[in-house]
Design a protein around this motif. Structure first.
Motif, PDB file in Angstrom:
ATOM      1  N   VAL A   5      20.514 -83.283  79.177  1.00  0.00           N
ATOM      2  CA  VAL A   5      20.565 -83.220  77.928  1.00  0.00           C
ATOM      3  C   VAL A   5      22.015 -83.827  77.423  1.00  0.00           C
ATOM      4  N   ALA A   6      23.254 -83.117  78.297  1.00  0.00           N
ATOM      5  CA  ALA A   6      24.338 -83.622  77.988  1.00  0.00           C
ATOM      6  C   ALA A   6      24.768 -85.173  78.133  1.00  0.00           C
TER       7      ALA A   6
ATOM      8  N   GLY B 276      22.444 -87.411  77.661  1.00  0.00           N
ATOM      9  CA  GLY B 276      21.603 -88.107  76.594  1.00  0.00           C
ATOM     10  C   GLY B 276      22.288 -88.187  75.378  1.00  0.00           C
ATOM     11  N   ARG B 277      22.906 -86.606  75.108  1.00  0.00           N
ATOM     12  CA  ARG B 277      23.996 -86.787  73.854  1.00  0.00           C
ATOM     13  C   ARG B 277      25.055 -87.697  73.678  1.00  0.00           C
ATOM     14  N   LEU B 278      25.774 -87.681  75.029  1.00  0.00           N
ATOM     15  CA  LEU B 278      26.859 -88.803  75.107  1.00  0.00           C
ATOM     16  C   LEU B 278      26.357 -90.201  74.664  1.00  0.00           C
TER      17      LEU B 278
ATOM     18  N   PHE C  65      23.531 -90.801  73.128  1.00  0.00           N
ATOM     19  CA  PHE C  65      23.073 -91.273  71.697  1.00  0.00           C
ATOM     20  C   PHE C  65      24.469 -91.497  70.636  1.00  0.00           C
ATOM     21  N   GLU C  66      25.423 -90.623  71.026  1.00  0.00           N
ATOM     22  CA  GLU C  66      26.640 -90.739  70.389  1.00  0.00           C
ATOM     23  C   GLU C  66      27.459 -92.220  70.606  1.00  0.00           C
TER      24      GLU C  66
ATOM     25  N   ARG D 241      25.288 -94.658  68.805  1.00  0.00           N
ATOM     26  CA  ARG D 241      25.498 -94.391  67.262  1.00  0.00           C
ATOM     27  C   ARG D 241      26.831 -95.184  66.601  1.00  0.00           C
TER      28      ARG D 241
END
Length: 163
Positions: A95-96, A98-100, A102-103, A106
């Motif tokens: 999850v961490a 994936g968030r990295l 995604f950011e 972006r």
């Protein structure tokens, strides 16, 4: 006297002995029944030294075969059950990560020109072809291809820095 007849006459004795060996009266009954069905040809008992032991040994062998088959089936069922228990949801590390990612994506998309961002989103997320994007943006397919290459190169460079 045929083996089949001997099996019928000594059924109770054979079932008792087989129950002790197999540990189950039902298994002994099923095994003797299967043995009876398999003995479709008459045999001369005179050729055997101990026909009762022959029947008992045959029944035990049938029971072993059945247990092996059931064991194989149980193992397959257990594997299917285990696969059903697998938790395919991402763990905290995934999850961490994936968030990295995604950011980072972006940020990379925010740094593109509006046209490059529109092209890459149309290709990657909307599934449009380059001629469809060219028609939508009123530009040539060649320019779509050039802008897409630039946008992808930029995103790859930015994401490569993060990972």
């Amino acid at each position: 006297m045929a083996l089949r007849q001997l099996l019928v006459e000594r059924y109770d004795e054979l079932r008792g002995r087989l129950t002790r060996r197999l540990g189950s009266s039902d298994a002994a009954h099923e095994t003797l029944h299967e043995l009876y069905l398999r003995m479709d040809r008459p045999d001369a008992v005179g050729a055997l030294q101990n026909p009762t032991n022959y029947l008992l040994t045959s029944a035990v062998n049938l029971a072993r075969d059945r247990w092996r088959t059931e064991n194989r089936r149980a193992q397959r069922v257990d594997m299917d059950a285990l696969e059903g228990l697998l938790d395919e949801s991402p763990g905290p590390d995934s999850v961490a990560g994936g968030r990295l990612a995604f950011e980072a994506l972006r940020s990379a998309l925010d740094e593109l020109t509006p046209r490059q961002r529109a092209i890459i989103i149309a290709v990657r997320f909307e599934g449009l072809t380059q001629p469809e994007i060219a028609a939508r943006l009123h530009i040539s397919s060649r320019l779509v291809r050039i802008e897409l290459q630039r946008a992808l190169a930029h995103c790859m460079a930015r994401l490569g820095d993060v990972f």
